[in-house]
Design a protein around this motif. Structure first.
Motif, PDB file in Angstrom:
ATOM      1  N   GLY A 108      12.238  23.525 -12.203  1.00  0.00           N
ATOM      2  CA  GLY A 108      13.223  22.496 -11.887  1.00  0.00           C
ATOM      3  C   GLY A 108      13.189  22.014 -10.454  1.00  0.00           C
ATOM      4  N   PHE A 109      12.199  22.443  -9.681  1.00  0.00           N
ATOM      5  CA  PHE A 109      12.055  21.947  -8.314  1.00  0.00           C
ATOM      6  C   PHE A 109      11.411  20.558  -8.354  1.00  0.00           C
ATOM      7  CE2 PHE A 109      12.831  26.299  -7.670  1.00  0.00           C
ATOM      8  CZ  PHE A 109      13.182  26.517  -6.350  1.00  0.00           C
ATOM      9  N   VAL A 110      11.825  19.709  -7.432  1.00  0.00           N
ATOM     10  CA  VAL A 110      11.333  18.329  -7.395  1.00  0.00           C
ATOM     11  C   VAL A 110      10.617  18.082  -6.078  1.00  0.00           C
ATOM     12  CG1 VAL A 110      11.982  15.887  -7.434  1.00  0.00           C
ATOM     13  CG2 VAL A 110      13.169  17.522  -8.911  1.00  0.00           C
ATOM     14  N   ARG A 111       9.495  17.402  -6.154  1.00  0.00           N
ATOM     15  CA  ARG A 111       8.719  17.068  -4.965  1.00  0.00           C
ATOM     16  C   ARG A 111       8.567  15.556  -4.867  1.00  0.00           C
ATOM     17  NH1 ARG A 111       2.553  18.780  -4.841  1.00  0.00           N
ATOM     18  NH2 ARG A 111       2.270  16.731  -5.771  1.00  0.00           N
ATOM     19  N   TYR A 112       8.883  15.034  -3.681  1.00  0.00           N
ATOM     20  CA  TYR A 112       8.727  13.606  -3.419  1.00  0.00           C
ATOM     21  C   TYR A 112       7.629  13.409  -2.389  1.00  0.00           C
ATOM     22  CZ  TYR A 112      13.259  13.131  -5.737  1.00  0.00           C
ATOM     23  OH  TYR A 112      14.286  13.178  -6.652  1.00  0.00           O
ATOM     24  N   LEU A 143      12.731  19.734  -3.143  1.00  0.00           N
ATOM     25  CA  LEU A 143      14.126  20.119  -3.343  1.00  0.00           C
ATOM     26  C   LEU A 143      14.249  21.094  -4.504  1.00  0.00           C
ATOM     27  CD1 LEU A 143      15.794  16.569  -3.113  1.00  0.00           C
ATOM     28  CD2 LEU A 143      15.388  18.203  -1.256  1.00  0.00           C
ATOM     29  N   GLY A 144      15.168  22.066  -4.358  1.00  0.00           N
ATOM     30  CA  GLY A 144      15.446  22.993  -5.439  1.00  0.00           C
ATOM     31  C   GLY A 144      16.337  22.353  -6.486  1.00  0.00           C
ATOM     32  N   ASP A 191       0.813  -1.217   0.000  1.00  0.00           N
ATOM     33  CA  ASP A 191       0.000   0.000   0.000  1.00  0.00           C
ATOM     34  C   ASP A 191       0.849   1.271   0.000  1.00  0.00           C
ATOM     35  OD1 ASP A 191       1.022  -0.338   2.547  1.00  0.00           O
ATOM     36  OD2 ASP A 191      -0.713   0.576   3.528  1.00  0.00           O
ATOM     37  N   ALA A 192       2.163   1.125  -0.105  1.00  0.00           N
ATOM     38  CA  ALA A 192       3.050   2.292  -0.066  1.00  0.00           C
ATOM     39  C   ALA A 192       2.843   3.172  -1.297  1.00  0.00           C
ATOM     40  CB  ALA A 192       4.499   1.846   0.022  1.00  0.00           C
ATOM     41  N   CYS A 193       2.816   4.479  -1.061  1.00  0.00           N
ATOM     42  CA  CYS A 193       2.663   5.463  -2.138  1.00  0.00           C
ATOM     43  C   CYS A 193       4.019   6.111  -2.382  1.00  0.00           C
ATOM     44  CB  CYS A 193       1.628   6.512  -1.744  1.00  0.00           C
ATOM     45  SG  CYS A 193       1.477   7.872  -2.919  1.00  0.00           S
ATOM     46  N   LYS A 194       4.487   6.087  -3.633  1.00  0.00           N
ATOM     47  CA  LYS A 194       5.802   6.634  -3.970  1.00  0.00           C
ATOM     48  C   LYS A 194       5.674   7.478  -5.238  1.00  0.00           C
ATOM     49  CE  LYS A 194       7.910   2.431  -2.089  1.00  0.00           C
ATOM     50  NZ  LYS A 194       8.788   1.254  -2.366  1.00  0.00           N
ATOM     51  N   ASN A 195       5.694   8.794  -5.061  1.00  0.00           N
ATOM     52  CA  ASN A 195       5.517   9.703  -6.192  1.00  0.00           C
ATOM     53  C   ASN A 195       6.662  10.697  -6.280  1.00  0.00           C
ATOM     54  OD1 ASN A 195       2.977   8.645  -6.964  1.00  0.00           O
ATOM     55  ND2 ASN A 195       1.977   9.836  -5.351  1.00  0.00           N
ATOM     56  N   ALA A 196       6.995  11.086  -7.503  1.00  0.00           N
ATOM     57  CA  ALA A 196       8.006  12.114  -7.751  1.00  0.00           C
ATOM     58  C   ALA A 196       7.462  13.058  -8.815  1.00  0.00           C
ATOM     59  CB  ALA A 196       9.316  11.492  -8.212  1.00  0.00           C
ATOM     60  N   MET A 197       7.547  14.373  -8.548  1.00  0.00           N
ATOM     61  CA  MET A 197       7.022  15.386  -9.461  1.00  0.00           C
ATOM     62  C   MET A 197       8.075  16.468  -9.682  1.00  0.00           C
ATOM     63  SD  MET A 197       3.837  14.190  -9.704  1.00  0.00           S
ATOM     64  CE  MET A 197       2.744  15.498 -10.245  1.00  0.00           C
ATOM     65  N   ARG A 198       7.954  17.187 -10.803  1.00  0.00           N
ATOM     66  CA  ARG A 198       8.852  18.302 -11.101  1.00  0.00           C
ATOM     67  C   ARG A 198       8.027  19.474 -11.624  1.00  0.00           C
ATOM     68  NH1 ARG A 198      14.295  18.583 -12.624  1.00  0.00           N
ATOM     69  NH2 ARG A 198      14.411  16.349 -13.004  1.00  0.00           N
ATOM     70  N   ASP A 199       8.424  20.712 -11.229  1.00  0.00           N
ATOM     71  CA  ASP A 199       7.717  21.878 -11.746  1.00  0.00           C
ATOM     72  C   ASP A 199       8.539  22.550 -12.837  1.00  0.00           C
ATOM     73  OD1 ASP A 199       9.684  23.416 -10.562  1.00  0.00           O
ATOM     74  OD2 ASP A 199       8.379  24.389  -9.110  1.00  0.00           O
ATOM     75  N   THR A 200       8.020  23.650 -13.388  1.00  0.00           N
ATOM     76  CA  THR A 200       8.663  24.298 -14.532  1.00  0.00           C
ATOM     77  C   THR A 200       9.988  24.956 -14.183  1.00  0.00           C
ATOM     78  OG1 THR A 200       7.349  26.290 -14.083  1.00  0.00           O
ATOM     79  CG2 THR A 200       6.476  24.731 -15.703  1.00  0.00           C
TER      80      THR A 200
END
Length: 248
Positions: free
Chosen positions: A139-143, A156-157, A128-137
């Motif tokens: 270049g910042f990354v969200r985990y 993270l910047g 049931d673990a949720c593992k997502n990674a996103m990036r914005d315009t």
């Protein structure tokens, strides 16, 4: 008509014609003179709205978050639609998150218990673990990694600057201590105009620097939360006004 009269008439017509031509030329001459005067006059451009101070531009984090807001047009809100899925392997995500956790541990922002629990989350194999990674315009990354028991949000910047953390496991430091340590971690202690925006219950410690246009906060309620955001003075004033009206 005598010859003398014809000469007078010709001279009169010639004079009238010259007068008409002179009058017709006056507006053009005036425009030329006016244009020359305007070209010689220096005009100062109005100050850019919400421009960052010179001290703010010299600070790496302040400039990074300012550029993110005004140049890249990116929004740092967690629930925004400006994020896109980052094509990164699970191992790559673990390495990036692990490196950030180690930075926070060394800075004293996470204790050993919190860090160990976070590493355990990274190594979990629960279905049931949720593992997502996103990036914005910008270049910042969200985990976003979570299970039913624990949740970790990390932003993270482009240079792996930790600009946001939300970890469900609490630590020993209170919010006020976390805030001061986090400001040192971000290298923003050079600013001397910090305004205290902390909550009355002490669970949220927050400060704003107009020179850096930085809003930095730390919370010890329900875990540990850290964050640094770009905010204009107008945005802060509006937020404080709304808060005051809401509690009135």
């Amino acid at each position: 008509m005598s010859k003398k009269q014809r000469i007078k008439t010709s001279l009169f017509c010639a004079g009238a014609l010259l007068l008409v031509l002179a009058c017709m030329g006056l507006p053009s001459a005036f425009c030329v003179m006016q244009q020359a005067r305007l070209l010689q006059t220096s005009h100062s451009r109005p100050a850019e709205e919400n421009a960052l101070s010179s001290q703010g531009r010299e600070n790496a984090l302040a400039k990074l978050l300012y550029d993110r807001q005004f140049l890249a047009g990116s929004t740092p809100e967690w629930d925004s639609n400006g994020w896109q899925v980052l094509e990164q392997t699970e191992e790559g995500q673990m390495n990036s998150i692990g490196a950030a956790l180690e930075q926070l541990r060394k800075a004293g922002l996470l204790d050993e218990t919190q860090t160990a629990a976070a590493y355990a989350l990274l190594e979990t194999e629960q279905p049931d673990a949720c593992k997502n990674a996103m990036r914005d315009t910008a270049g910042f990354v969200r985990y976003e990694w979570s299970t039913e028991a624990d949740s970790l949000l990390l932003e993270l910047g482009p240079g792996e600057e930790v600009v946001r953390l939300r970890w469900s496991v609490g630590g020993q430091l209170r919010a006020a201590e976390l805030l001061e340590e986090y400001k040192r971690f971000l290298n923003v202690t050079e600013f001397t105009d910090w305004q205290d925006l902390s909550s009355e219950d002490g669970h949220l410690a927050a400060a704003y620097s107009p020179a850096a246009q930085l809003y930095v906060y730390a919370s010890d309620k329900g875990g540990t939360e850290l964050g640094a955001e770009h905010k204009t003075p107008e945005q802060i004033a509006t937020a404080m006004k709304d808060k005051k009206e809401g509690t009135a």
